[in-house]
Design a protein around this motif. Structure first.
Motif, PDB file in Angstrom:
ATOM      1  N   MET A   1     -28.105  94.125  22.797  1.00  0.00           N
ATOM      2  CA  MET A   1     -28.963  92.941  22.832  1.00  0.00           C
ATOM      3  C   MET A   1     -28.318  91.966  23.817  1.00  0.00           C
TER       4      MET A   1
ATOM      5  N   TRP B   1     -31.364  98.808  26.173  1.00  0.00           N
ATOM      6  CA  TRP B   1     -31.079  97.391  25.929  1.00  0.00           C
ATOM      7  C   TRP B   1     -32.347  96.629  25.615  1.00  0.00           C
TER       8      TRP B   1
ATOM      9  N   PRO C   1     -33.847  89.396  23.052  1.00  0.00           N
ATOM     10  CA  PRO C   1     -34.513  88.952  21.830  1.00  0.00           C
ATOM     11  C   PRO C   1     -35.535  87.863  22.125  1.00  0.00           C
TER      12      PRO C   1
ATOM     13  N   TRP D   1     -31.935  83.728  21.725  1.00  0.00           N
ATOM     14  CA  TRP D   1     -31.523  84.289  23.019  1.00  0.00           C
ATOM     15  C   TRP D   1     -30.563  83.389  23.783  1.00  0.00           C
TER      16      TRP D   1
ATOM     17  N   LYS E   1     -30.847  87.696  14.557  1.00  0.00           N
ATOM     18  CA  LYS E   1     -31.771  88.475  15.392  1.00  0.00           C
ATOM     19  C   LYS E   1     -31.161  89.834  15.736  1.00  0.00           C
ATOM     20  N   ALA E   2     -29.860  89.844  16.026  1.00  0.00           N
ATOM     21  CA  ALA E   2     -29.192  91.119  16.326  1.00  0.00           C
ATOM     22  C   ALA E   2     -29.257  92.053  15.117  1.00  0.00           C
ATOM     23  N   GLN E   3     -29.073  91.488  13.930  1.00  0.00           N
ATOM     24  CA  GLN E   3     -29.154  92.304  12.715  1.00  0.00           C
ATOM     25  C   GLN E   3     -30.575  92.819  12.502  1.00  0.00           C
TER      26      GLN E   3
ATOM     27  N   VAL F   1     -29.239  96.380  16.665  1.00  0.00           N
ATOM     28  CA  VAL F   1     -28.565  96.789  17.900  1.00  0.00           C
ATOM     29  C   VAL F   1     -27.109  97.147  17.605  1.00  0.00           C
TER      30      VAL F   1
ATOM     31  N   LYS G   1     -24.531  96.370  19.739  1.00  0.00           N
ATOM     32  CA  LYS G   1     -23.633  95.292  20.151  1.00  0.00           C
ATOM     33  C   LYS G   1     -24.433  94.197  20.848  1.00  0.00           C
ATOM     34  N   VAL G   2     -23.834  93.016  20.886  1.00  0.00           N
ATOM     35  CA  VAL G   2     -24.410  91.888  21.611  1.00  0.00           C
ATOM     36  C   VAL G   2     -23.608  91.705  22.893  1.00  0.00           C
TER      37      VAL G   2
ATOM     38  N   VAL H   1     -19.247  91.707  19.906  1.00  0.00           N
ATOM     39  CA  VAL H   1     -19.795  90.807  20.914  1.00  0.00           C
ATOM     40  C   VAL H   1     -18.982  91.020  22.189  1.00  0.00           C
TER      41      VAL H   1
END
Length: 583
Positions: free
Chosen positions: A190, A219, A222, A226, A251-253, A257, A259-260, A288
């Protein structure tokens, strides 16, 4: 708000800010003066009031008056004091907001380990509570609280910009199916950005999209959460810092994804990587990563190839304080630049000892201090001018703005660029599949790819090297891209890293069988849709009574998409692969 009431709120916040690190930094200064020559404000002006020790004393004296026994008895002896007048409050305001960029250069040169940025941030938190905050910083914080990003970009404007950039990206790489994905569930990465990229510098976002396309990355961006910047860090506002982090992490959860990846933004990376999880009180189950590290890994793994002759102009690199000093990310940008530009030259000093761009700590949002900031920027201007470079590359959008400001002020004949922009310019595209002549094999015709369409990627997992060589050669001759793994554990790592379009899997392997690998794969929500063709021996002498096909297809997991027995009949295998991928 009256001064007395302001001071009351200021002292209440001071008590909340005291921890071991603050108490240490407020107590151990011996006034040796070594910090002075580390501060660009002091070096540029030679004004003693611009030395870090003097500025820190303005905050330190408030702490001592309330917490140091000697200071309580004889404050005149230690310089301890309490705020009483509007002028004293204004003086603290000027010190905390207008005379320090929180770059920490003085900290790494302090023999006592005084964390100047910590003291300044704590001072800002106290002033924030007292409603003594510059209008520019207040406006940015308000936008982050209410709209979700520091530039007040509405959701509609953001989505329309991504849609427009996605079309530009497809034209740029010549692939009508290329896109900037939005809210793609199960993506590997993400990618979160600085709002400046959306509003003023979309070419940097296009450069990132181009690099990830070339690397074959899975990839997404979001639709919410973001903004990787976080003015909670600059304003001393832990509540805002936690809120910005929470939006991004949740949002990542939600997207699931792996990794961020934080785009090229110094404080954005530091805040997202280390500070925001603490402010938000969240345990992260994904890493991250800075985009510098991501690009460097692509290069090291051979996922992108660069031609330095595409960037012939002399380039130097400015280490952003939050990446070079606070995060230790100094070698990745150099590894990239030395491979993507023909003439790279270091500025001195560099890495953790580099001079600040002059715009850190939110300074760019406080125009009332522009005159002082740009006077102090002469130190940076002299440093980059001495390199003879025509391009100053850096990995921070805030640094870009500050560097362009000082380039205009001191009339330097230079331009700025992000590392990603230079990398994207130097990309060598793999020979397009449609440019290669691929022949039919055993009557099986290869797939005709659309212009710009990328080859399908097949992961071959087999412990026998000869089998891997045979299969990868066969698939590549037929127009597929391949990667290979010698055992199931390595295979699982490669699945998570590269997310192949199809897996061919042996069953009998040391360490872990293909059957166990297959169960694990089907239980992983993000990986369960990857098709698998079992390619294995049947009725091997050491397992004469085991029907492997029945064994695996009758387990309580979905059946594999194909099963091919050794010795391999290549036409049968190619047809099976083709049918799984295209029919």
């Amino acid at each position: 708000m009256q001064t007395a009431e302001q001071c009351q709120k200021l002292y209440e916040t001071l008590e909340k800010k005291i921890n071991r690190n603050f108490a240490l930094s407020a107590s151990v200064c011996v006034h040796c003066g070594m910090c002075a020559d580390s501060c660009h404000y002091y070096v540029a002006t030679k004004d003693p009031k611009m030395s870090p020790a003097y500025k820190a004393d303005k905050i330190r004296s408030l702490y001592k008056y309330r917490h140091d026994w000697l200071s309580r008895i004889a404050p005149f002896w230690t310089g301890a004091r309490t705020l009483k007048t509007p002028e004293e409050l204004e003086d603290l305001h000027d010190i905390c907001w207008g005379s320090c960029t929180m770059c920490r250069r003085c900290t790494i040169n302090c023999p006592m380990g005084v964390d100047m940025a910590l003291l300044i941030r704590s001072g800002r938190a106290m002033l924030l509570a007292a409603d003594s905050i510059p209008e520019g910083v207040k406006a940015v914080c308000k936008d982050q609280y209410e709209i979700g990003n520091q530039m007040g970009i509405t959701r509609q404007d953001y989505l329309e910009t991504i849609e427009w950039l996605s079309e530009e990206h497809a034209n740029d790489v010549g692939d009508p199916r290329a896109e900037i994905p939005l809210d793609k569930k199960g993506a590997n990465v993400m990618y979160v950005v600085n709002p400046r990229e959306v509003k003023y510098a979309p070419l940097t976002l296009l450069a990132a999209a181009k690099i990830m396309y070339a690397a074959g990355e899975s990839w997404t961006m979001p639709s919410e959460g973001w903004d990787n910047t976080n003015f909670g860090l600059f304003a001393g506002d832990d509540k805002l810092g936690g809120l910005m982090g929470q939006r991004l992490f949740e949002k990542a959860q939600e997207l699931g994804v792996n990794k961020v990846v934080v785009s090229e933004c110094g404080h954005g990376y530091r805040a997202t990587r280390w500070e925001a999880p603490n402010w938000a009180k969240m345990d992260l189950h994904f890493p991250v990563e800075s985009f510098l590290v991501t690009m460097s890994n692509y290069l090291r793994e051979g996922r992108i190839t660069l031609d330095p002759s595409r960037n012939k102009t002399r380039v130097t690199y400015h280490d952003p304080c939050n990446l070079g000093r606070s995060a230790g990310i100094t070698e990745e940008p150099r590894a990239l630049l030395k491979r993507c530009v023909a003439d790279f030259v270091e500025m001195h000093p560099n890495r953790a000892d580099n001079w600040c761009c002059s715009g850190g700590g939110g300074a760019m949002s406080m125009p009332e201090y522009n005159k002082r900031r740009l006077e102090a920027a002469i130190v940076k201007a002299d440093q980059i001018s001495a390199t003879g470079a025509k391009i100053v590359a850096t990995a921070c959008h805030n640094c870009i703005d500050a560097l362009e400001d000082l380039i205009r002020r001191y009339k330097l004949n230079m331009k700025t660029a992000t590392v990603g922009e230079l990398v994207a310019e130097a990309l060598i595209w793999p020979k397009a599949a449609e440019e290669e002549e691929i022949f039919a094999i055993d009557g099986i015709e290869p797939v005709k790819l659309a212009p710009g369409e990328k080859r399908k990627k097949i992961l071959v997992i087999d412990d026998e090297a000869d089998v891997r060589t045979y299969l990868t050669t066969l698939f590549e001759d037929f127009g597929y891209e391949t990667i290979e793994a010698a055992d199931a554990n390595q295979g699982m790592r490669m699945v998570k890293e590269y997310h192949p379009d199809l897996i061919t899997l042996d069953i009998i392997m040391p360490k872990k069988t293909g059957i166990k690998f297959y169960w694990e794969l089907r239980k992983e929500e993000k990986l369960t849709d990857i098709p698998v063709i079992i390619v294995t021996g049947f009725g091997e002498p050491e397992f004469p009574n085991v029907n492997f096909k029945k064994f695996i297809t009758e387990r309580k997991v979905p059946s594999p998409e194909g099963y091919v027995e050794k010795p391999i009949h290549r036409a049968e295998l190619l047809k099976k692969v083709h049918d799984v991928l295209y029919v």
